[in-house]
Design a protein around this motif. Structure first.
Motif, short mmCIF file in Angstrom:
data_model
loop_
_atom_site.label_atom_id
_atom_site.label_comp_id
_atom_site.label_asym_id
_atom_site.label_seq_id
_atom_site.Cartn_x
_atom_site.Cartn_y
_atom_site.Cartn_z
N GLN A 2 -12.35 38.95 52.06
CA GLN A 2 -11.05 39.28 52.74
C GLN A 2 -10.88 40.48 52.82
O GLN A 2 -11.57 41.38 52.03
CB GLN A 2 -10.01 38.64 51.74
CG GLN A 2 -10.27 38.18 50.42
CD GLN A 2 -9.19 38.08 49.57
OE1 GLN A 2 -7.85 38.46 49.65
NE2 GLN A 2 -9.40 36.86 48.86
N ARG A 3 -10.63 41.11 54.21
CA ARG A 3 -10.34 42.22 54.42
C ARG A 3 -8.67 42.65 54.41
O ARG A 3 -8.20 42.68 55.38
CB ARG A 3 -10.87 42.75 55.50
CG ARG A 3 -12.36 42.77 55.57
CD ARG A 3 -13.03 44.03 54.62
NE ARG A 3 -14.43 43.71 54.36
CZ ARG A 3 -15.02 44.91 53.55
NH1 ARG A 3 -14.35 46.09 53.24
NH2 ARG A 3 -16.17 44.60 53.27
N SER A 4 -8.12 42.45 53.39
CA SER A 4 -6.72 42.66 53.12
C SER A 4 -6.16 44.26 53.16
O SER A 4 -7.13 44.87 52.89
CB SER A 4 -6.09 41.70 52.18
OG SER A 4 -6.53 42.25 50.91
N ALA A 5 -5.08 44.19 52.79
CA ALA A 5 -4.65 45.58 52.77
C ALA A 5 -3.62 45.96 51.66
O ALA A 5 -3.59 45.16 50.66
CB ALA A 5 -3.46 45.78 53.93
N LEU A 42 -8.76 49.03 42.66
CA LEU A 42 -9.28 50.16 43.21
C LEU A 42 -9.12 51.40 42.23
O LEU A 42 -9.99 52.14 41.84
CB LEU A 42 -8.71 50.52 44.76
CG LEU A 42 -9.57 50.08 45.84
CD1 LEU A 42 -8.82 50.42 47.22
CD2 LEU A 42 -10.99 50.86 45.87
N ALA A 43 -7.84 51.33 41.66
CA ALA A 43 -7.58 52.56 40.76
C ALA A 43 -8.41 52.47 39.79
O ALA A 43 -8.99 53.32 39.20
CB ALA A 43 -6.19 52.51 40.62
N ALA A 44 -8.59 51.16 39.03
CA ALA A 44 -9.41 50.95 37.84
C ALA A 44 -10.80 51.32 37.97
O ALA A 44 -11.60 52.17 37.29
CB ALA A 44 -9.35 49.81 37.29
N ASP A 96 -19.21 56.24 45.83
CA ASP A 96 -18.26 56.63 46.85
C ASP A 96 -17.27 55.70 47.04
O ASP A 96 -17.61 54.42 46.64
CB ASP A 96 -18.86 57.28 48.27
CG ASP A 96 -19.60 55.98 48.96
OD1 ASP A 96 -19.13 54.93 49.02
OD2 ASP A 96 -20.87 56.17 48.82
N ASP A 97 -15.98 55.82 47.69
CA ASP A 97 -15.06 55.00 48.06
C ASP A 97 -15.50 53.82 48.77
O ASP A 97 -15.06 52.57 48.63
CB ASP A 97 -13.82 55.65 48.74
CG ASP A 97 -12.58 55.82 47.61
OD1 ASP A 97 -13.03 56.11 46.57
OD2 ASP A 97 -11.31 55.24 48.04
N GLY A 98 -16.47 54.19 49.79
CA GLY A 98 -16.76 52.78 50.51
C GLY A 98 -17.52 51.71 49.59
O GLY A 98 -17.10 50.45 49.80
N LEU A 99 -18.19 52.19 48.53
CA LEU A 99 -18.95 51.14 47.64
C LEU A 99 -17.61 50.61 46.85
O LEU A 99 -17.44 49.42 46.72
CB LEU A 99 -19.71 51.99 46.71
CG LEU A 99 -20.24 50.83 45.62
CD1 LEU A 99 -21.47 50.03 46.16
CD2 LEU A 99 -20.89 51.78 44.55
N LEU A 100 -16.80 51.39 46.38
CA LEU A 100 -15.53 50.75 45.52
C LEU A 100 -14.84 49.77 46.45
O LEU A 100 -14.42 48.66 45.90
CB LEU A 100 -14.65 51.83 45.10
CG LEU A 100 -15.14 52.93 44.26
CD1 LEU A 100 -14.46 53.73 43.61
CD2 LEU A 100 -16.23 52.25 43.38
N VAL A 125 -14.34 45.72 45.66
CA VAL A 125 -13.09 45.07 45.59
C VAL A 125 -12.80 43.98 46.66
O VAL A 125 -12.59 42.84 46.32
CB VAL A 125 -12.06 45.91 45.52
CG1 VAL A 125 -10.40 45.14 46.01
CG2 VAL A 125 -11.89 47.21 44.44
N ASP A 126 -13.14 44.24 47.92
CA ASP A 126 -12.79 43.18 49.03
C ASP A 126 -13.82 42.04 48.87
O ASP A 126 -13.64 40.98 49.27
CB ASP A 126 -13.01 44.09 50.38
CG ASP A 126 -11.61 44.85 50.57
OD1 ASP A 126 -10.63 44.35 49.91
OD2 ASP A 126 -11.72 46.02 51.08
N ASP A 127 -15.23 42.55 48.84
CA ASP A 127 -16.19 41.52 48.92
C ASP A 127 -16.09 40.50 47.51
O ASP A 127 -16.81 39.48 47.56
CB ASP A 127 -17.73 42.18 49.18
CG ASP A 127 -17.70 42.77 50.65
OD1 ASP A 127 -16.60 42.19 51.34
OD2 ASP A 127 -18.65 43.33 50.75
N ILE A 128 -16.13 41.15 46.53
CA ILE A 128 -16.20 40.45 45.23
C ILE A 128 -15.08 40.24 44.43
O ILE A 128 -14.58 38.91 44.00
CB ILE A 128 -17.33 41.36 44.38
CG1 ILE A 128 -18.65 41.29 45.23
CG2 ILE A 128 -17.75 40.72 43.13
CD1 ILE A 128 -19.57 41.97 44.82
#
Lengths: 203, 203
Positions: free
Chosen positions: A200-203, B90-92, B179-183, B187-190
């Motif tokens: 999901q690509r949520s916000a 994301l913060a974690a 980097d943040d892209g990986l993070l 989060v979003d994909d997994i």
DNA sequence: GTGCTAGAGTACTGGCAGTTCTCCAAGGAG
DNA sequence: CTCCTTGGAGAACTGCCAGTACTCTAGCAC
């Protein structure tokens, strides 16, 4: 001269016979003592070879260990096919677990420690082992999509490494056997639920 | 005696001042050269201390490095609270990433290499760092359940380490910045898809 | 002041990576 | 067979570093 009788006697091996003896000795040392405690002297003595022979073929300890580990598992891409996603995943994880628990695992530890000065070597190591894991996983998932078990959109690159990453993590950190209970937990609690959904690509 | 003027002059530090100087020097060496290339002589010289002072307090190199790394991040459990699961995750992950990219990451590599002869030390390392990660993740998820974002049954122990394991894997293997892209991918994909589902126990 | 503790400097031991040398098997050419 | 080249065995050696031991002395308590 004088009384020092020279006891350098044959038979003396050459070529492949010698190389194989050295690689085998390296694997044995790795298995018994791990990477950090593996010494070139010990390998040479165990192989009945001289250190000079080792250094003629490998320019440092790390190179020798990498060769030894790699030639140990040149498995020609055996991708499990059990007829279902769960079985395939389990089989794939078992392969990964078996590799990690062998001498390759011990080598992995050592290689990582020397990563800063030897980035190229780590890159090789990665290309050799990680690439295979990803390929196997991609194939297993492709079949599952084909059978209609999971939606095509569930297969994204980030997810391909999850299983192997968890096993490596467990092996490197916990230093405990990667038993089947752990593998089924990973499959049932994580991989199957994960690949049943789409990102999901949520916000 | 004779002409050898003794230049052992003060001021001479003691107690905490000395300890802190040594730990700081250790961190600096770790940052600059990594674990494998960190020498006790270098630490001692950089700290303006003698090796004997080091060995009086730490019984070996590994112990010193572990102390240095640990006291670097005694964060009193700052658990992010952004009001939503995605932000919390994301913060974690950002916290974990920051730790790994610092000297702690370099130390981690080295510790793993010496794991076979030093199992106890790895256990300590794990207890210190991994435990915190799990606790933070458990709290983040507890809040998400409370807010009704995810089903309670989605939170199972095996899943708590997925995020950290992926980051460690990426850091140790790829040796590239987290980097943040990986993070966000993680989060979003997994993580979000994963915690949106409950584990299945299928056959 | 006296005496004790603990840090600085330094020299040492021992082990291991990697090098270099000498002597000599193995194996091919004739 | 002999001659010759290749390359292995053994061992000595350098250099580095972990860890130890010993001396001298600064700091502190009294």
């Amino acid at each position: 001269m004088m009384t020092t009788a020279d006891h350098r006697k044959g038979p003396r091996r050459r070529g492949d016979a010698l190389v194989n003896a050295i690689l085998a000795a390296t694997i044995d040392e790795l298995r018994e003592h791990g990477y950090a405690a593996l010494t070139m002297d010990a390998v040479a003595e165990r192989a009945g070879a001289s250190k000079a022979s080792l250094y003629r073929r490998w320019d440092c300890r790390a190179a020798l260990v990498m060769d030894a580990v790699y030639q140990l598992a040149p498995l020609p891409y055996e991708i499990p096919d059990t007829g279902g996603l769960r079985g395939d995943l389990l089989a794939a994880l078992r392969q990964t677990a078996a590799t990690l628990q062998g001498p390759a695992g011990a080598a992995l530890r050592g290689m990582l420690a020397e990563a800063l000065p030897e980035l190229d070597r780590v890159r090789q190591l990665r290309a050799r082992s990680r690439g295979r894991n990803r390929d196997i996983m991609a194939e297993v998932l492709r079949r599952a999509v084909e059978r209609g078990e999971i939606p095509p959109a569930a297969v994204v690159p980030t997810r391909l490494e999850v299983g192997a990453a968890l096993l490596r993590n467990h092996y490197l950190f916990h230093n405990e056997p990667l038993d089947d209970g752990l593998l089924t937990d990973v499959v049932d609690d994580i991989l199957l639920p994960l690949f049943g959904t789409v990102p999901q690509r949520s916000a």
